[in-house]
Structure formats: C-alpha cells, structure tokens
Design an enzyme around this catalytic site. Structure first.
Site, PDB file in Angstrom:
ATOM      1  N   HIS A   1       0.848  -1.196   0.000  1.00 15.88           N
ATOM      2  CA  HIS A   1       0.000   0.000   0.000  1.00 15.88           C
ATOM      3  C   HIS A   1       0.883   1.245   0.000  1.00 15.88           C
ATOM      4  O   HIS A   1       1.944   1.270   0.642  1.00 15.88           O
ATOM      5  CB  HIS A   1      -0.940  -0.006   1.214  1.00 15.88           C
ATOM      6  CG  HIS A   1      -2.188  -0.817   0.970  1.00 15.88           C
ATOM      7  ND1 HIS A   1      -2.946  -1.355   1.990  1.00 15.88           N
ATOM      8  CD2 HIS A   1      -2.796  -1.178  -0.193  1.00 15.88           C
ATOM      9  CE1 HIS A   1      -3.981  -2.003   1.449  1.00 15.88           C
ATOM     10  NE2 HIS A   1      -3.905  -1.923   0.140  1.00 15.88           N
TER      11      HIS A   1
ATOM     12  N   ASP B   1       0.994   4.103   1.417  1.00 20.70           N
ATOM     13  CA  ASP B   1       1.476   4.788   2.627  1.00 20.70           C
ATOM     14  C   ASP B   1       2.650   4.052   3.280  1.00 20.70           C
ATOM     15  O   ASP B   1       3.209   4.528   4.274  1.00 20.70           O
ATOM     16  CB  ASP B   1       0.330   5.021   3.632  1.00 20.70           C
ATOM     17  CG  ASP B   1      -0.377   3.756   4.072  1.00 20.70           C
ATOM     18  OD1 ASP B   1      -0.523   2.837   3.247  1.00 20.70           O
ATOM     19  OD2 ASP B   1      -0.795   3.691   5.248  1.00 20.70           O
ATOM     20  N   HIS B   2       3.050   2.898   2.680  1.00 23.79           N
ATOM     21  CA  HIS B   2       4.196   2.163   3.219  1.00 23.79           C
ATOM     22  C   HIS B   2       5.360   2.080   2.230  1.00 23.79           C
ATOM     23  O   HIS B   2       6.451   1.646   2.601  1.00 23.79           O
ATOM     24  CB  HIS B   2       3.761   0.742   3.619  1.00 23.79           C
ATOM     25  CG  HIS B   2       2.709   0.736   4.679  1.00 23.79           C
ATOM     26  ND1 HIS B   2       2.967   0.419   5.998  1.00 23.79           N
ATOM     27  CD2 HIS B   2       1.400   1.086   4.632  1.00 23.79           C
ATOM     28  CE1 HIS B   2       1.854   0.538   6.703  1.00 23.79           C
ATOM     29  NE2 HIS B   2       0.879   0.947   5.908  1.00 23.79           N
TER      30      HIS B   2
ATOM     31  N   ASP C   1      -0.005  -3.782   8.146  1.00 21.68           N
ATOM     32  CA  ASP C   1      -1.374  -3.454   8.531  1.00 21.68           C
ATOM     33  C   ASP C   1      -2.132  -4.769   8.694  1.00 21.68           C
ATOM     34  O   ASP C   1      -1.973  -5.658   7.863  1.00 21.68           O
ATOM     35  CB  ASP C   1      -2.055  -2.648   7.436  1.00 21.68           C
ATOM     36  CG  ASP C   1      -1.489  -1.238   7.260  1.00 21.68           C
ATOM     37  OD1 ASP C   1      -0.581  -0.846   8.017  1.00 21.68           O
ATOM     38  OD2 ASP C   1      -1.921  -0.527   6.346  1.00 21.68           O
TER      39      ASP C   1
ATOM     40  N   HIS D   1       0.197   3.981  13.307  1.00 21.49           N
ATOM     41  CA  HIS D   1      -0.681   3.907  12.139  1.00 21.49           C
ATOM     42  C   HIS D   1      -2.094   4.383  12.510  1.00 21.49           C
ATOM     43  O   HIS D   1      -3.098   3.716  12.281  1.00 21.49           O
ATOM     44  CB  HIS D   1      -0.705   2.454  11.616  1.00 21.49           C
ATOM     45  CG  HIS D   1      -1.187   2.322  10.188  1.00 21.49           C
ATOM     46  ND1 HIS D   1      -2.511   2.124   9.874  1.00 21.49           N
ATOM     47  CD2 HIS D   1      -0.517   2.332   9.006  1.00 21.49           C
ATOM     48  CE1 HIS D   1      -2.626   2.011   8.551  1.00 21.49           C
ATOM     49  NE2 HIS D   1      -1.440   2.144   8.006  1.00 21.49           N
TER      50      HIS D   1
HETATM   51 ZN    ZN Z   1      -1.175   1.544   5.995  1.00 19.16          ZN
HETATM   52 ZN    ZN Z   2      -2.457  -1.173   4.169  1.00 19.72          ZN
END
Ligand code: ZN
Ligand code: ZN
Length: 320
Positions: free
Chosen positions: A64, A66-67, A215, A273
């Site tokens: 994803h 955001d990572h 996550d 997170h």
């Molecule tokens: Zn995330």
């Molecule tokens: Zn994620």
C-alpha cells in the site's frame, strides 16, 4: 536496540504525523534497518538525528502506498549522495516489479550494491528472512486487503559479562587475550597457561526482541510471532467505537492491538498507524485510543513522529 518512529499516520500524512516508517538502530553496529518507507521518509530522516547513509536493510510490510511511496526517492537519493555501502530490501513479491519499473521508467540507476529479496510464500508462518551470528529476522502473514507481513527481530543471546577483576587477579596481561576471553573463547598465554573464557564470563545474556505488526486486523499468527517479545509495535488505525470500519478495511482497533499484546505476553506495546480522523480537537483523539488500549494492556505507549524508544527487557515476566 533503539526504535525511532519516522511516520505514525495511516493512509495520508497529517501536519504532525507522516506516513509509516520506523528505523531500528542496532547495538554494536553502526547501521540502521528501516521498516516501511512511506512518502517523505527521507525528509523525516533530515529532520531527525539519523543518517540515511547508515541504512543497510529495508523491510516492507505490504504494497500500500502509505508504506512504499517513499522508497524510490530514498533509494535514488542514496545513489546521488554516493554514501551508501549497500541496501538489502525485503518484502512481498510485487516489490521487485514496483522498484524495477520505477527505476527503468525514470532512467535511474542504483550505483551501490542492491538486492531485492521477495518473500515468495505468503502463507508461510515464522519464515526466516534473514539470519547472521547476531540477529534473526522472521516474518508471518497478516490479515489485510493485500498480502502483508509482520516482522520480528531477535538479537541472539550474548556472552555473559566479563569479570575484569578475576582476569586481573589471574595475572592475565591485558590486550587481545581479553577480547577473546570476553567472547567465551579459549586462549593460550605466553606463559603456557590455557584459559577458558567461559570461566571469566557470567551467564549468557538474553537478546532483545522487537515486533512490527502492520497493517492487519486482529491476527492469531501475529500473536504467535510476537510471543514474549520485549516490544510490540502494532497498528491501531481505529478506536473501539469504529470496529465496523476496522472489519471492513481489515485494520485493527486500539483494543485489538492491546488484546494482541496481552495474548502475546510482550513487555511493551506501542500503538501506531493512527487514522487522521482522530486528530487532536476531534471528538475522539489519539489519547482516547491510548486509554482504551491501556485498560487491556497497561504498558502501552502512543507513537508520535520522532519518538525514540530503547528496547528493554521487562522487569517482570508475564505469567498468563
Ligand atoms: Zn497503511
Ligand atoms: Zn495497508
């Protein structure tokens, strides 16, 4: 072992929290291991006392944005600065095509030793991704919308403390012999005596351990991986009242993170997170998430950007 949080927001950055990244400083090595690399991570380095030139390994939890959106920029900057002695990258299968695609389409070339290690079997639990004489890194699959992994770093047991007074009392001349004895090895002195380092060291000291779990929604596999760890960093995207959203988006609530810490008998839990919806001033704030978690697992902290934590052995051993 020391952890620095470089990004603690979920999905998008906020004024005070960047997206996911954590740097792990290892004892006795002047190197950093990075876990996730959200957009702007290299800027966060510039605002911290950490140096990107010390990064040796980067572990990616999942694909994803955001990572991972900070990864190409960081890798390219390290090349331009010319001060990296090499990077090993670990992560899901798609990491290789993501990095190679960006490098190719932007005509970038990595000028330092660089290796991408794909975790090929996403269903394999407690998979060893790296091991040397001092550390072992394992991963386990999480439950998220795309393949995601939790990572655990274990420092191997170290020789016991060296008894300097005993060595002096035995008239052992200082110098290289001391370092050999400190490692528990046998040495032969010039006077013919053969000494065993184990006679000069206390009992072996347990290594420290850290688990990074994001996550995911509540996961039994993560609990197994985190069993007895000194520090568990667990995602806590939602407050307990937003449980429905957590199930829908396969993220954890503060209470799920705390329950995982409790069941895994870890020493300390740090929540990270966090959804931007809980910005201070809103009806539910990050401190409310912390409060919810502490009711289940009291030794919990709330992460914030640039927070540094030394991984310590807990004083009391969990007995549940
Ligand atoms: Zn995330
Ligand atoms: Zn994620």
């Amino acid at each position: 072992m020391q952890v620095t949080f470089l990004g603690t927001s979920s999905g998008v950055p906020t004024r005070n929290r960047n997206v996911s990244a954590i740097a792990l400083r290892l004892p006795q090595r002047s190197e950093l291991w990075l876990f996730d690399c959200g957009e702007g991570t290299q800027h966060q380095f510039l605002r911290s006392e950490l140096r990107t030139s010390q990064i040796r390994k980067i572990f990616i939890t999942h694909m994803h944005g955001d990572h991972i959106y900070g990864l190409p920029g960081l890798l390219a900057s390290l090349g331009l600065a010319g001060n990296s002695s090499g990077i090993d990258l670990y992560g899901p299968h798609a990491l290789k095509s993501y990095i190679n695609g960006i490098l190719q389409s932007s005509s970038s070339r990595i000028s330092y030793p660089f290796q991408i290690n794909s975790i090929e079997n996403p269903h394999f639990e407690n998979h060893v991704v790296f091991e040397d004489e001092d550390f072992m890194v394992r991963c386990t699959p999480l439950i998220h919308r795309v393949p995601a992994f939790a990572y655990r770093v274990d420092q191997k047991p170290r020789p016991g403390r060296f008894d300097l007074n005993k060595a002096k009392a035995c008239n052992i001349p200082p110098g290289p012999n001391y370092s050999q004895l400190q490692l528990g090895k046998k040495v032969k002195l010039d006077d013919g005596r053969i000494l065993n380092g184990k006679d000069f060291c206390g009992p072996p000291r347990a290594g420290k351990s850290f688990v990074y779990c994001t996550d995911t929604i509540f996961s039994k596999a993560a609990i197994e991986l985190a069993q007895g760890a000194d520090l568990l960093i667990h995602e806590s995207t939602f407050a307990h009242q937003d449980l429905d959203m957590a199930y829908q988006r396969k993220h954890s609530t503060s209470t799920m993170a705390a329950q995982a810490a409790l069941e895994a008998c870890v020493g300390q839990l740090v929540l990270t997170h966090l959804s931007p919806r809980y910005a201070p001033g809103n009806p539910v704030s990050p401190n409310d998430l912390l409060k919810e978690a502490k009711e289940i697992f009291p030794n919990t902290l709330l992460a914030k950007d640039f927070l540094q934590i030394n991984v310590e052995k807990p004083e009391t051993v969990c007995d549940t």
